[in-house]
Design an enzyme around this catalytic site. Structure first.
Site, PDB file in Angstrom:
ATOM      1  N   LYS A 170      -8.379  -2.287   3.993  1.00 50.35           N
ATOM      2  CA  LYS A 170      -7.704  -0.480   3.260  1.00 50.35           C
ATOM      3  C   LYS A 170      -7.876  -0.095   2.040  1.00 50.35           C
ATOM      4  O   LYS A 170      -8.390   1.256   2.692  1.00 50.35           O
ATOM      5  CB  LYS A 170      -6.306  -0.797   3.064  1.00 50.35           C
ATOM      6  CG  LYS A 170      -5.932  -1.516   4.734  1.00 50.35           C
ATOM      7  CD  LYS A 170      -4.032  -1.453   3.878  1.00 50.35           C
ATOM      8  CE  LYS A 170      -3.584  -3.010   2.661  1.00 50.35           C
ATOM      9  NZ  LYS A 170      -3.610  -3.687   3.561  1.00 50.35           N
ATOM     10  N   LYS A 180      -1.528   2.456   2.493  1.00 52.45           N
ATOM     11  CA  LYS A 180      -1.621   3.117   3.608  1.00 52.45           C
ATOM     12  C   LYS A 180      -0.862   4.230   4.142  1.00 52.45           C
ATOM     13  O   LYS A 180      -1.018   5.182   5.235  1.00 52.45           O
ATOM     14  CB  LYS A 180      -0.234   1.706   4.367  1.00 52.45           C
ATOM     15  CG  LYS A 180      -1.319   0.294   3.641  1.00 52.45           C
ATOM     16  CD  LYS A 180       0.329  -0.746   4.364  1.00 52.45           C
ATOM     17  CE  LYS A 180      -0.254  -1.660   4.461  1.00 52.45           C
ATOM     18  NZ  LYS A 180       0.626  -3.144   4.432  1.00 52.45           N
ATOM     19  N   GLY A 182      -0.397 -10.882   8.598  1.00 50.13           N
ATOM     20  CA  GLY A 182      -0.424 -12.333   9.744  1.00 50.13           C
ATOM     21  C   GLY A 182      -1.451 -11.977  10.116  1.00 50.13           C
ATOM     22  O   GLY A 182      -2.065 -10.903  10.360  1.00 50.13           O
TER      23      GLY A 182
HETATM   24  N1  HSE Z   1       0.585  -7.376   1.086  1.00 52.99           N
HETATM   25  C1  HSE Z   1       0.516  -6.923   2.010  1.00 52.99           C
HETATM   26  C2  HSE Z   1       2.433  -7.021   2.649  1.00 52.99           C
HETATM   27  C3  HSE Z   1       0.158  -7.344   3.314  1.00 52.99           C
HETATM   28  O1  HSE Z   1       2.722  -7.666   1.552  1.00 52.99           O
HETATM   29  O2  HSE Z   1       2.706  -5.472   3.542  1.00 52.99           O
HETATM   30  C4  HSE Z   1      -1.104  -6.543   4.288  1.00 52.99           C
HETATM   31  O3  HSE Z   1      -1.155  -5.760   3.962  1.00 52.99           O
END
Ligand code: HSE
Length: 336
Positions: free
Chosen positions: A124, A223, A314
């Protein structure tokens, strides 16, 4: 399709296992024959133009901790030189996200695109720091830059909003985009202290090596940047996000929310502004998912609000998002 994989951690290894276990039906159903010609990790690389033996590669990684021991004849090619010199169609970038300078992923991606390679990134960092310019670079070089696994892991959140809601005008959205903090907040709602909940999440292997990425909201903010650019057509990067993590959420906050039939969730929202922060969410709201689940609700002008729920991380789940991107690239290439 000739593929280079950058980084060979959980996601990279899951991807090659997926290629192995699905090779027959991928070819029969989609005409896709992935040929991994180069892989590198932080310690070295493995190359075979006729296609790396993936089982042997995973075994070498397991035994020696690096892909560099794949073959007895060691090659000393660096990752960057591999991208520059090896002929491949697609680069799969799986190195760790870094929100300071996005390296080494940024250089991998830009070098590949300048070489006319299509890119799939589950990293990302580069997108969070330079989304608009990376898309421009992809367009300039007439290559595809795909990143469906960066938000929601295997749950196709970006594809849903971009594809299934095509023609709609999405007016706002809000989501739980970080599984680790959701797990911690869920356990706090069940009576654990922040410290105990964090310890449990660490023991389960959920927390990023740099815990701040989860706890201070950086992962969720990255995100949000990707969603805002791709779904809402904004041109924003990390500094445009107002970001607060969960470190200051107290058990009292959680109890007070419960009295109002609510739970505290780390929400990433795009309404009037772009924000990540702890918010009260009604227990009756489909968005109010527990454990490591992710959920996002898109509100559109004509079709109302829809919520997607699924696993946000995952190895295999994220590998399946890479496969999805690969199939899209395969389809586009076939068209031309
Ligand atoms: N660290 C992130 C989470 C993993 O806990 O969602 C996926 O980006």
């Amino acid at each position: 399709m000739r593929i280079i994989i950058c980084g060979f951690g959980v996601v990279g290894q899951s991807l090659v296992k997926l290629f192995e276990s699905r090779s027959e039906d991928l070819y029969a159903k989609y005409g896709l024959k992935p040929r991994v010609v180069g892989v590198f990790d932080s310690k070295g690389s493995a190359v075979d133009l006729s296609g790396i033996d993936l089982e042997k590669l995973v075994a070498a990684k397991k035994k020696f901790g690096s892909v560099k021991n794949y073959s007895k004849i060691k090659n000393n090619i660096s990752g960057l030189n591999m991208i520059k010199n090896l002929d491949a169609d697609v680069l799969v970038e799986t190195t760790a996200s870094n929100y300071k300078d996005a390296e080494p992923g940024m250089t991998h991606i830009t070098t590949a695109m300048k070489k006319k390679m299509h890119v799939i990134s589950v990293n990302k960092g580069p997108l969070a720091l330079a989304f608009p310019s990376l898309l421009e670079l992809a367009a300039y070089n007439q290559v595809m830059l795909k990143f469906s696994g960066t938000v929601g892991g295997g749950t196709p959140i970006l594809d849903y909003a971009k594809g299934s809601l095509r023609g709609e005008r999405i007016t706002s959205f809000a989501g739980i985009l970080n599984g680790t903090t959701n797990y911690i907040l869920t356990n706090m709602a069940n009576g654990l202290s922040f410290e105990s909940a964090l310890k449990d999440a660490k023991n389960k292997g959920y927390v990023e090596a740099d815990e701040s990425l989860d706890l201070d909201g950086l992962d969720a903010a990255a995100k949000l940047v990707i969603l805002a650019n791709w779904i809402m057509g904004m041109k924003v990067t990390m500094p445009d996000i107002k970001c607060t993590g969960i470190r200051n959420v107290t058990t009292d906050d959680i109890k007070n929310a419960a009295k109002k039939n609510c739970a505290i969730k780390l929400l990433a929202s795009c309404n009037r502004e772009l924000e990540v922060g702890p918010k009260e969410v009604s227990l009756d709201d489909p968005l109010c998912v527990n454990g490591t689940l992710n959920a996002i609700a898109f509100t559109s002008e004509h079709s109302g609000t829809q919520t997607i729920i699924g696993k946000g991380a995952g190895g295999m789940e994220t590998a399946s998002s890479i496969l999805r991107d690969l199939l899209d690239i395969r389809k586009e290439i076939a068209k031309n």
